[in-house]
Design an enzyme around this catalytic site. Sequence first.
Site, PDB file in Angstrom:
ATOM      1  CG  ASP A  21      -1.924   1.103   1.317  1.00  0.00           C
ATOM      2  OD1 ASP A  21      -2.428   1.634   0.366  1.00  0.00           O
ATOM      3  OD2 ASP A  21      -1.556   1.756   2.675  1.00  0.00           O
ATOM      4  CG  ASP A  23      -1.704   8.234   2.269  1.00  0.00           C
ATOM      5  OD1 ASP A  23      -0.912   8.531   3.527  1.00  0.00           O
ATOM      6  OD2 ASP A  23      -2.028   9.076   1.581  1.00  0.00           O
ATOM      7  CG  ASP A 223      -1.811   2.726   6.434  1.00  0.00           C
ATOM      8  OD1 ASP A 223      -1.971   2.201   5.280  1.00  0.00           O
ATOM      9  OD2 ASP A 223      -2.161   3.601   6.971  1.00  0.00           O
TER      10      ASP A 223
HETATM   11 MG    MG Z   1      -2.597   3.215   3.662  1.00  0.00          MG
END
Ligand code: MG
Length: 341
Positions: A21, A23, A223
């Site tokens: 991923d 961000d 995250d």
């Molecule tokens: Mg993310």
Amino acid sequence: MFGRKTKAVTPLDGVDVVLADLDGVVYTGPAAIPFAIDSLNRAAESIRVGYITNNASRTDQSVADHLTELGLTVAATDVVTSPQAAVRLLAEQAAPGSSILVVGGDGLVDEVQKAGFVVTRSALDDPAAVIQGFAPEVGWTELAEASFALASDVEGGGIPWIATNTDWTIPVARGIAPGNGTLVSAVHSAVGRLPIVAGKPEIAIFTEAVNRFQARHALFVGDRLDTDILGSNRAGIPSVLVLTGVDKAKHVLAADADSRPTFILGDLRELHEPYPETSFSRDRTTATVAGAAVRIRGNDVEITAEGDGAINLLRAACAIIWASGRPIYGLKVPERLTLWR
Ligand SMILES: [Mg+2]
């Protein structure tokens, strides 16, 4: 357990493709996350690394350019976007060459055209489907056209509706703004239907990545529990939750059974470090990870051994809380564990 010597393995052992991923994993806002670039470059020396984004407003090339600026070596073909996954779904729903009502920006228009469809912006053109993704310029006129095109549901002869993703918010330079989920919700309010969704946590974007990279033993690094980890679990892909983004210790301790990662890392350096095994006491009230031990007694979660590093305490706490099958709100968890970091 005692005296047994097994070679500790890293999260990357046996993995042929890392899917990361962006961000909260690679960058936050304009800045790279500490250790992310070096760790991913090191992984890329021996393993294919692909990048996965729900953000539909940028093309794969613009994402690759951004990552290259941050110090990674990334080609457009290394980037899997939610428009690409959405167009894969579109191809299952609409005949090649048919006209598609596109609500969205260049990233989405580009993918729809590349797949051989004709782009229209008007419901009057009798489109075969509606595809919707975020772009800053999407406004009432586009949402109204989508609503007119989607007035009948599928059972009533209506056309398919595909959304790139349903993230409620999107992080931009000046802060948090409404995301595609918010705009999809506006159309939903008008028509009473729900779209088919391509992005995380739905599996189309994972399928697109696994097919593209011909992954047999992928590892997803994210995250967020509610998109990255839930989606990985649905797709049957082992996952890393890295605590450099949205979700922190208190969230992973409380993760429901569908959203629990395979590995919990403080930062991406730990991709290359041995990941200690978890062992349980015979009565399964205590979990031990590399000398860090946490037990549940009554409603209390207790640290019984500090071990050699704070992240192992968090791992042990997650293991015993998850294994207990008890909801987090029924347990008293020491603040030290919930505020880890
Ligand atoms: Mg993310």
